[in-house]
Write an enzyme that holds these catalytic residues in place. Structure first.
Site, PDB file in Angstrom:
ATOM      1  N   ALA A 178     -12.862 -40.354  38.123  1.00 51.54           N
ATOM      2  CA  ALA A 178     -11.550 -39.798  38.492  1.00 51.54           C
ATOM      3  C   ALA A 178     -11.500 -38.276  38.519  1.00 51.54           C
ATOM      4  O   ALA A 178     -10.417 -37.702  38.577  1.00 51.54           O
ATOM      5  CB  ALA A 178     -10.445 -40.336  37.593  1.00 51.54           C
ATOM      6  N   ALA A 179     -12.652 -37.615  38.539  1.00 50.90           N
ATOM      7  CA  ALA A 179     -12.639 -36.143  38.696  1.00 50.90           C
ATOM      8  C   ALA A 179     -11.982 -35.784  40.024  1.00 50.90           C
ATOM      9  O   ALA A 179     -11.144 -34.877  40.097  1.00 50.90           O
ATOM     10  CB  ALA A 179     -14.057 -35.592  38.644  1.00 50.90           C
ATOM     11  N   GLY A 180     -12.359 -36.518  41.065  1.00 56.66           N
ATOM     12  CA  GLY A 180     -11.799 -36.244  42.389  1.00 56.66           C
ATOM     13  C   GLY A 180     -10.297 -36.513  42.428  1.00 56.66           C
ATOM     14  O   GLY A 180      -9.528 -35.757  43.041  1.00 56.66           O
ATOM     15  N   ASP A 181      -9.859 -37.587  41.787  1.00 57.13           N
ATOM     16  CA  ASP A 181      -8.421 -37.909  41.768  1.00 57.13           C
ATOM     17  C   ASP A 181      -7.641 -36.864  40.978  1.00 57.13           C
ATOM     18  O   ASP A 181      -6.518 -36.502  41.339  1.00 57.13           O
ATOM     19  CB  ASP A 181      -8.195 -39.296  41.153  1.00 57.13           C
ATOM     20  CG  ASP A 181      -8.787 -40.397  42.016  1.00 57.13           C
ATOM     21  OD1 ASP A 181      -8.846 -40.210  43.246  1.00 57.13           O
ATOM     22  OD2 ASP A 181      -9.193 -41.437  41.458  1.00 57.13           O
TER      23      ASP A 181
HETATM   24  P1  ATP Z   1     -15.270 -39.213  41.191  1.00 53.09           P
HETATM   25  O1  ATP Z   1     -15.612 -40.202  42.275  1.00 53.09           O
HETATM   26  O2  ATP Z   1     -16.219 -39.248  40.021  1.00 53.09           O
HETATM   27  O3  ATP Z   1     -13.844 -39.212  40.816  1.00 53.09           O
HETATM   28  P2  ATP Z   1     -15.661 -37.387  43.285  1.00 53.09           P
HETATM   29  O4  ATP Z   1     -17.035 -37.730  43.762  1.00 53.09           O
HETATM   30  O5  ATP Z   1     -14.497 -37.839  44.067  1.00 53.09           O
HETATM   31  O6  ATP Z   1     -15.499 -37.785  41.780  1.00 53.09           O
HETATM   32  P3  ATP Z   1     -16.536 -34.708  42.722  1.00 53.09           P
HETATM   33  O7  ATP Z   1     -16.859 -33.841  43.892  1.00 53.09           O
HETATM   34  O8  ATP Z   1     -17.666 -35.254  41.934  1.00 53.09           O
HETATM   35  O9  ATP Z   1     -15.517 -35.805  43.207  1.00 53.09           O
HETATM   36  O10 ATP Z   1     -15.608 -33.887  41.704  1.00 53.09           O
HETATM   37  C1  ATP Z   1     -14.307 -33.469  42.043  1.00 53.09           C
HETATM   38  C2  ATP Z   1     -14.048 -32.121  41.402  1.00 53.09           C
HETATM   39  O11 ATP Z   1     -14.143 -32.270  39.988  1.00 53.09           O
HETATM   40  C3  ATP Z   1     -15.036 -31.032  41.772  1.00 53.09           C
HETATM   41  O12 ATP Z   1     -14.665 -30.369  42.961  1.00 53.09           O
HETATM   42  C4  ATP Z   1     -14.956 -30.128  40.549  1.00 53.09           C
HETATM   43  O13 ATP Z   1     -13.823 -29.280  40.663  1.00 53.09           O
HETATM   44  C5  ATP Z   1     -14.720 -31.121  39.411  1.00 53.09           C
HETATM   45  N1  ATP Z   1     -15.979 -31.508  38.762  1.00 53.09           N
HETATM   46  C6  ATP Z   1     -16.719 -32.612  38.995  1.00 53.09           C
HETATM   47  N2  ATP Z   1     -17.832 -32.626  38.222  1.00 53.09           N
HETATM   48  C7  ATP Z   1     -17.778 -31.502  37.471  1.00 53.09           C
HETATM   49  C8  ATP Z   1     -18.617 -30.923  36.457  1.00 53.09           C
HETATM   50  N3  ATP Z   1     -19.763 -31.503  36.081  1.00 53.09           N
HETATM   51  N4  ATP Z   1     -18.223 -29.756  35.916  1.00 53.09           N
HETATM   52  C9  ATP Z   1     -17.076 -29.134  36.272  1.00 53.09           C
HETATM   53  N5  ATP Z   1     -16.238 -29.636  37.224  1.00 53.09           N
HETATM   54  C10 ATP Z   1     -16.586 -30.788  37.807  1.00 53.09           C
END
Ligand code: ATP
Length: 294
Positions: free
Chosen positions: A240-243
């Site tokens: 949920a980093a992206g969310d």
């Molecule tokens: P997920 O599917 O795990 O929710 P995602 O693949 O949709 O994530 P990511 O690009 O991995 O999205 O991450 C979204 C945002 O979260 C990034 O743009 C960044 O701001 C933050 N982020 C992710 N991983 C990290 C990290 N290891 N350290 C700091 N910020 C991070």
């Protein structure tokens, strides 16, 4: 107000040193259930980040459904548009490894019963400052909601996940698309974030490609380009980093923050979320985000 028309899932999370390959059984160290689903996650992230949020979607008539509703409500999300349908709620089966990586299987359940926005949904969408969409509801329903947003002049922000081919009628109704690097490559057929960003801007007005620990890349048809760094943190669970990023971005934009400030705010919120386990459980509050920006 921000409307989120999307999925609610119970996340069933197993923590393991290394995810099993096909035919392999491994022993994990822990298991827990965490309310999630991309729609519910974005709603909770936006509410915690300080926005007024309405969630539009469906849960089943099981215990997971009741827990999902309670969790959204506890985060301050308006759940009057969350209907209950017969059968199981959506679930996501998630494996988190010791490096903080994850792999996920989603079984839609009640989310699959959302065939389109209801009359009440349409009214909520029309009264919103932004509409957040993802691809965990049936595509015709997502498209109909996007078109309702477009007709009402409401900015439509799409997270194109899980990755799948996007019909033109959906893209035509989207204002901003926020894929990760893999989704951006899948949509555009172009590798490399800069080139993928250019290709996305042939489709929509604004795009953000999230790049995990490398931050995010923003572009608009106006020619504006911004690279947003991510804070250097120890990631324990990127679920949920992206969310979190999208929810916080929408909250900041709804407040009228300029795009560069809104992107910094979103990046700070997402960096906080990766330092904690789970989906909804990992999302920071407004004071936490503000403190990390100091
Ligand atoms: P997920 O599917 O795990 O929710 P995602 O693949 O949709 O994530 P990511 O690009 O991995 O999205 O991450 C979204 C945002 O979260 C990034 O743009 C960044 O701001 C933050 N982020 C992710 N991983 C990290 C990290 N290891 N350290 C700091 N910020 C991070």
């Amino acid at each position: 107000m921000i409307s989120v028309f999307g999925s609610a899932n119970m996340d069933l999370v197993a923590y393991v040193a290394k995810a099993p390959g096909r035919g392999e059984t491994v022993t994990g160290h822990r298991f827990r259930t965490v309310p999630g689903g991309k729609g519910a996650n974005q709603a909770i992230a936006a509410a915690r980040a300080g926005a007024e949020v309405a969630f539009l979607g469906a849960v089943g008539d099981d215990g997971f459904g009741a827990e999902l509703r309670a969790t959204l409500a506890a985060a301050g999300v308006d759940v009057r548009g969350l209907r209950e349908v017969p059968g199981p709620s959506g679930i996501a089966h998630i494996v988190v490894d010791d490096d903080g990586g994850n792999s996920i299987i989603v079984v839609p359940g009640a989310n699959g019963a959302v065939t389109g926005p209801s009359g009440a949904d349409l009214a909520a969408i029309a009264g919103s400052q932004a509409l957040l969409l993802q691809l965990e509801l049936p595509l015709p329903a997502v498209t109909a909601a996007a078109q309702a947003g477009q007709v009402a002049g409401v900015p439509v922000i799409l997270t194109p996940a899980p990755a799948q081919p996007l019909p033109d009628e959906l893209l035509e109704a989207v204002t901003m698309i926020v894929p990760n690097e893999h989704e951006a490559a899948a949509i555009t057929g172009v590798t490399g974030p800069e080139a993928a960003l250019d290709a996305l801007l042939d489709l929509v007005e604004e795009a953000v490609i999230t790049l995990g620990a490398a931050g995010a890349l923003y572009g608009a048809r106006t020619g504006e380009r911004l690279r947003v760094p991510a804070a250097e943190v120890k990631a324990v669970d990127t679920t949920a980093a992206g969310d979190t990023f999208v929810g916080a971005l929408a909250a900041a934009r709804a407040e009228g923050q300029p795009v560069a400030a809104a992107l910094r705010f979103a990046s700070a919120a997402a960096a906080l979320s990766v330092q904690r386990e789970g989906a909804s459980t990992s999302m920071p509050t407004r004071p936490e985000i503000d403190a990390s920006l100091l």
